[in-house]
Scaffold this active site. Structure first.
Site, PDB file in Angstrom:
ATOM      1  N   TYR A 176      -4.962 -33.306 -91.025  1.00 21.74           N
ATOM      2  CA  TYR A 176      -4.427 -34.498 -91.686  1.00 21.74           C
ATOM      3  C   TYR A 176      -4.092 -34.191 -93.149  1.00 21.74           C
ATOM      4  CZ  TYR A 176      -4.301 -39.436 -93.182  1.00 21.74           C
ATOM      5  OH  TYR A 176      -3.937 -40.658 -93.700  1.00 21.74           O
ATOM      6  N   GLN A 235     -23.183 -43.337 -93.497  1.00 24.22           N
ATOM      7  CA  GLN A 235     -23.259 -41.885 -93.298  1.00 24.22           C
ATOM      8  C   GLN A 235     -23.824 -41.232 -94.556  1.00 24.22           C
ATOM      9  OE1 GLN A 235     -19.257 -40.906 -91.959  1.00 24.22           O
ATOM     10  NE2 GLN A 235     -19.678 -41.717 -89.915  1.00 24.22           N
ATOM     11  N   THR A 241     -18.302 -42.159-102.765  1.00 23.11           N
ATOM     12  CA  THR A 241     -17.582 -43.377-103.175  1.00 23.11           C
ATOM     13  C   THR A 241     -16.175 -43.443-102.575  1.00 23.11           C
ATOM     14  OG1 THR A 241     -16.569 -42.400-105.156  1.00 23.11           O
ATOM     15  CG2 THR A 241     -18.777 -43.387-105.404  1.00 23.11           C
TER      16      THR A 241
HETATM   17  N1  LIG Z   1      -5.153 -47.186 -94.008  1.00 20.80           N
HETATM   18  C1  LIG Z   1      -5.455 -46.319 -94.956  1.00 20.80           C
HETATM   19  O1  LIG Z   1      -6.511 -46.428 -95.613  1.00 20.80           O
HETATM   20  C2  LIG Z   1      -4.518 -45.195 -95.289  1.00 20.80           C
HETATM   21  C3  LIG Z   1      -4.826 -44.370 -96.377  1.00 20.80           C
HETATM   22  C4  LIG Z   1      -3.967 -43.345 -96.685  1.00 20.80           C
HETATM   23  C5  LIG Z   1      -2.801 -43.141 -95.974  1.00 20.80           C
HETATM   24  N2  LIG Z   1      -2.529 -43.959 -94.935  1.00 20.80           N
HETATM   25  C6  LIG Z   1      -1.301 -43.683 -94.164  1.00 20.80           C
HETATM   26  O2  LIG Z   1      -0.631 -44.902 -93.861  1.00 20.80           O
HETATM   27  C7  LIG Z   1      -0.041 -44.826 -92.561  1.00 20.80           C
HETATM   28  C8  LIG Z   1      -0.495 -45.977 -91.702  1.00 20.80           C
HETATM   29  O3  LIG Z   1      -1.901 -45.972 -91.614  1.00 20.80           O
HETATM   30  P1  LIG Z   1      -2.696 -47.113 -90.808  1.00 20.80           P
HETATM   31  O4  LIG Z   1      -3.978 -47.316 -91.495  1.00 20.80           O
HETATM   32  O5  LIG Z   1      -1.807 -48.263 -90.562  1.00 20.80           O
HETATM   33  O6  LIG Z   1      -2.989 -46.344 -89.460  1.00 20.80           O
HETATM   34  P2  LIG Z   1      -2.805 -46.767 -87.937  1.00 20.80           P
HETATM   35  O7  LIG Z   1      -3.472 -45.700 -87.142  1.00 20.80           O
HETATM   36  O8  LIG Z   1      -3.216 -48.183 -87.734  1.00 20.80           O
HETATM   37  O9  LIG Z   1      -1.229 -46.708 -87.754  1.00 20.80           O
HETATM   38  C9  LIG Z   1      -0.525 -45.543 -87.471  1.00 20.80           C
HETATM   39  C10 LIG Z   1       0.561 -45.885 -86.460  1.00 20.80           C
HETATM   40  O10 LIG Z   1       1.313 -44.702 -86.178  1.00 20.80           O
HETATM   41  C11 LIG Z   1       1.476 -44.584 -84.764  1.00 20.80           C
HETATM   42  N3  LIG Z   1       1.667 -43.168 -84.447  1.00 20.80           N
HETATM   43  C12 LIG Z   1       0.765 -42.164 -84.565  1.00 20.80           C
HETATM   44  N4  LIG Z   1       1.317 -41.003 -84.201  1.00 20.80           N
HETATM   45  C13 LIG Z   1       2.601 -41.281 -83.852  1.00 20.80           C
HETATM   46  C14 LIG Z   1       3.680 -40.482 -83.379  1.00 20.80           C
HETATM   47  N5  LIG Z   1       3.541 -39.173 -83.181  1.00 20.80           N
HETATM   48  N6  LIG Z   1       4.844 -41.097 -83.096  1.00 20.80           N
HETATM   49  C15 LIG Z   1       4.997 -42.439 -83.268  1.00 20.80           C
HETATM   50  N7  LIG Z   1       4.009 -43.219 -83.712  1.00 20.80           N
HETATM   51  C16 LIG Z   1       2.833 -42.646 -84.000  1.00 20.80           C
HETATM   52  C17 LIG Z   1       0.213 -45.192 -84.194  1.00 20.80           C
HETATM   53  O11 LIG Z   1       0.310 -45.566 -82.832  1.00 20.80           O
HETATM   54  C18 LIG Z   1       0.000 -46.382 -85.126  1.00 20.80           C
HETATM   55  O12 LIG Z   1       0.695 -47.507 -84.695  1.00 20.80           O
HETATM   56  C19 LIG Z   1      -0.406 -43.447 -92.019  1.00 20.80           C
HETATM   57  O13 LIG Z   1       0.658 -42.557 -92.291  1.00 20.80           O
HETATM   58  C20 LIG Z   1      -1.609 -43.044 -92.840  1.00 20.80           C
HETATM   59  O14 LIG Z   1      -1.727 -41.654 -92.961  1.00 20.80           O
HETATM   60  C21 LIG Z   1      -3.350 -44.965 -94.569  1.00 20.80           C
HETATM   61  O1  LIG Z   2     -19.587 -46.064 -90.106  1.00 20.94           O
HETATM   62  C1  LIG Z   2     -19.249 -45.409 -91.124  1.00 20.94           C
HETATM   63  C2  LIG Z   2     -17.971 -44.823 -91.275  1.00 20.94           C
HETATM   64  C3  LIG Z   2     -17.698 -44.115 -92.429  1.00 20.94           C
HETATM   65  N1  LIG Z   2     -18.633 -44.000 -93.409  1.00 20.94           N
HETATM   66  C4  LIG Z   2     -18.332 -43.300 -94.686  1.00 20.94           C
HETATM   67  O2  LIG Z   2     -17.350 -44.065 -95.338  1.00 20.94           O
HETATM   68  C5  LIG Z   2     -16.510 -43.234 -96.114  1.00 20.94           C
HETATM   69  C6  LIG Z   2     -15.073 -43.552 -95.799  1.00 20.94           C
HETATM   70  O3  LIG Z   2     -14.781 -43.110 -94.482  1.00 20.94           O
HETATM   71  P1  LIG Z   2     -13.492 -43.602 -93.661  1.00 20.94           P
HETATM   72  O4  LIG Z   2     -13.603 -43.002 -92.320  1.00 20.94           O
HETATM   73  O5  LIG Z   2     -13.364 -45.069 -93.759  1.00 20.94           O
HETATM   74  O6  LIG Z   2     -12.256 -43.020 -94.452  1.00 20.94           O
HETATM   75  P2  LIG Z   2     -12.014 -41.732 -95.359  1.00 20.94           P
HETATM   76  O7  LIG Z   2     -12.089 -42.174 -96.768  1.00 20.94           O
HETATM   77  O8  LIG Z   2     -12.869 -40.606 -94.963  1.00 20.94           O
HETATM   78  O9  LIG Z   2     -10.527 -41.410 -94.957  1.00 20.94           O
HETATM   79  C7  LIG Z   2      -9.562 -42.397 -95.291  1.00 20.94           C
HETATM   80  O10 LIG Z   2      -8.995 -42.085 -96.493  1.00 20.94           O
HETATM   81  C8  LIG Z   2      -7.697 -41.727 -96.683  1.00 20.94           C
HETATM   82  C9  LIG Z   2      -6.772 -42.039 -95.584  1.00 20.94           C
HETATM   83  O11 LIG Z   2      -5.663 -41.203 -95.584  1.00 20.94           O
HETATM   84  C10 LIG Z   2      -7.378 -42.014 -94.265  1.00 20.94           C
HETATM   85  O12 LIG Z   2      -6.401 -42.517 -93.433  1.00 20.94           O
HETATM   86  C11 LIG Z   2      -8.608 -42.803 -94.239  1.00 20.94           C
HETATM   87  O13 LIG Z   2      -9.166 -42.878 -93.014  1.00 20.94           O
HETATM   88  C12 LIG Z   2     -16.917 -41.796 -95.797  1.00 20.94           C
HETATM   89  O14 LIG Z   2     -17.730 -41.320 -96.836  1.00 20.94           O
HETATM   90  C13 LIG Z   2     -17.749 -41.911 -94.533  1.00 20.94           C
HETATM   91  O15 LIG Z   2     -18.773 -40.941 -94.484  1.00 20.94           O
HETATM   92  C14 LIG Z   2     -19.877 -44.600 -93.268  1.00 20.94           C
HETATM   93  O16 LIG Z   2     -20.735 -44.507 -94.146  1.00 20.94           O
HETATM   94  N2  LIG Z   2     -20.147 -45.264 -92.127  1.00 20.94           N
END
Ligand SMILES: NC(=O)c1ccc[n+]([C@@H]2O[C@H](COP(=O)([O-])OP(=O)(O)OC[C@H]3O[C@@H](n4cnc5c(N)ncnc54)[C@H](O)[C@@H]3O)[C@@H](O)[C@H]2O)c1
Ligand SMILES: O=c1ccn([C@@H]2O[C@H](COP(=O)(O)OP(=O)(O)O[C@H]3OC[C@@H](O)[C@H](O)[C@H]3O)[C@@H](O)[C@H]2O)c(=O)[nH]1
Length: 346
Positions: A176, A235, A241
């Protein structure tokens, strides 16, 4: 075509951008703005679609392979004359005529992006290449949702966009983190080499209604656990943070970035920083004071701290988040209670 007054390396642009469709300048035919949202059936994507569809001048096309997204998130738009939904995997080529591309497709929760890491890399690299190829062919502007994970386990705090990051290239999160880093590189290479209009958002942890109940990310886990009356799984060590942005603020930032003149990368996130233990205590206090908080094992390479420096977003986009964590959590609780069928105790 909007002037490219970008804030970073784009001064090295060598080619003018390709021309958009002649319909844009047609005298008697006022075409709508046609917008492609990849990953539009997911969490952020579906909220973005809601906002784009509010503008009657927009036509929205969503492509999604439904790996982590669902048609349910878009049900209010299915059948709408300005909306189209296509089951499509972005690792395959796509031919559509559009003016803008919001490229979100990619699983975002660590448990999902680690499930099939090779597919995650293909989605980030081949998927982004395909969308850039499409942008080049039709002269569309393209926005990539990159991530704070490009900073890895950051040695600079808070993180600003000049920081190059501290990323393990061979770890379990690399599919990722490195995938998004290559996606950013591809965006800049298409910009410099082919004049494509690009926008890069570095999104920090975002939360809100419609996250999958079993998504595995921390906010959705804690809220589902609190609503079900189960222990909140922090975790270890719990001192790590994160900074949590409510989804409506995120969508506002993405649209401003797309509509503005700056290529980015620009951090979009809420600088309010919490340890995971503090988050658990807040969820317990707001949602269910009876639940226990327990410590469970962590996963490798978990970043120890993360907080965006959003100076650039403030200055260049006039954007900053409005919704504090304490106000956003109850909005998400309502949605989770409805979907889990658990009402509030009086
Ligand atoms: N939510 C966050 O905290 C966060 C943080 C950083 C970056 N992002 C980025 O924002 C975007 C959206 O994140 P989200 O939280 O909505 O995640 P999400 O998993 O809810 O949405 C991702 C979507 O992409 C689709 N998808 C995955 N692979 C695909 C493929 N190969 N072809 C077509 N569709 C595909 C999934 O089915 C889903 O609908 C992602 O690019 C993610 O990396 C999200
Ligand atoms: O049940 C849980 C899940 C997660 N965690 C902790 O919570 C923190 C955040 O974890 P998350 O899985 O929510 O997300 P992360 O911050 O690791 O990754 C995230 O950040 C950037 C984005 O691009 C990713 O899409 C998003 O998932 C981590 O330190 C993890 O160890 C818990 O303490 N308990």
């Amino acid at each position: 075509m909007a002037k490219e007054a970008s804030n970073t390396n784009s001064s090295v642009t060598t080619k003018p951008p390709p021309s958009p469709s002649p319909l844009r300048n047609a005298k008697f035919f006022q075409a709508n703005m046609r917008i492609l949202v990849t990953g539009g059936a997911g969490f952020i994507g579906s909220h973005l679609v809601d906002r784009l569809m509010e503008n009657e001048k927009n036509e929205v096309i969503v492509v999604d392979n439904y790996f982590t997204g669902s048609k349910d998130n878009l049900k209010k738009w299915i059948g709408h004359p300005r909306f189209e939904l296509i089951r499509h995997d972005v690792t395959e080529t796509l031919l559509v005529e559009v003016d803008q591309i919001y490229h979100l497709a990619c699983p975002a929760s660590p448990i999902f992006y680690k499930y099939n890491p090779v597919k995650t890399i293909k989605t980030n690299v081949i998927g982004t290449l395909n969308m850039l190829g499409l942008a080049k062919r039709v002269g569309a502007r393209i926005l990539l949702t990159s991530t704070s994970e490009v900073y890895g386990d950051p040695l600079m705090h808070p993180q600003d966009e000049t920081y190059w990051g501290n990323v393990n290239p061979i770890g379990v999160r690399s599919c990722y983190d490195e995938g998004k880093r290559v996606a950013e590189t591809l965006m800049y290479d298409y910009h410099r080499q082919h004049g494509i209009e690009i926008r890069i958002a570095r999104i920090f942890n975002t939360y809100g209604p419609r996250m999958n109940i079993d998504d595995g990310r921390v906010v959705s886990n804690f809220i589902a656990q609190a609503v079900r009356g189960e222990p909140l799984t922090v975790q270890a060590p719990g001192t790590q943070t994160r900074s949590f942005c409510y989804v409506s603020d995120m969508v506002d930032g993405l649209i401003r970035l797309m509509e503005g003149d700056n290529t980015g990368p620009i951090n979009i996130g809420n600088p309010g920083e919490f340890t995971m233990l503090e988050l658990a205590e807040t969820v317990k206090e707001l949602i269910n004071p009876d639940v226990e908080i327990i410590s469970v094992e962590n996963t490798p390479d978990d970043p120890r701290q993360r907080k965006p420096d959003i100076t650039k977003a403030k200055e260049l986009l006039g954007w900053e988040p409005k919704i504090k964590l304490r106000d956003g959590l109850p909005l998400m609780e309502d949605d989770f209670r409805t979907r889990l069928g658990v009402t509030r105790k009086n």
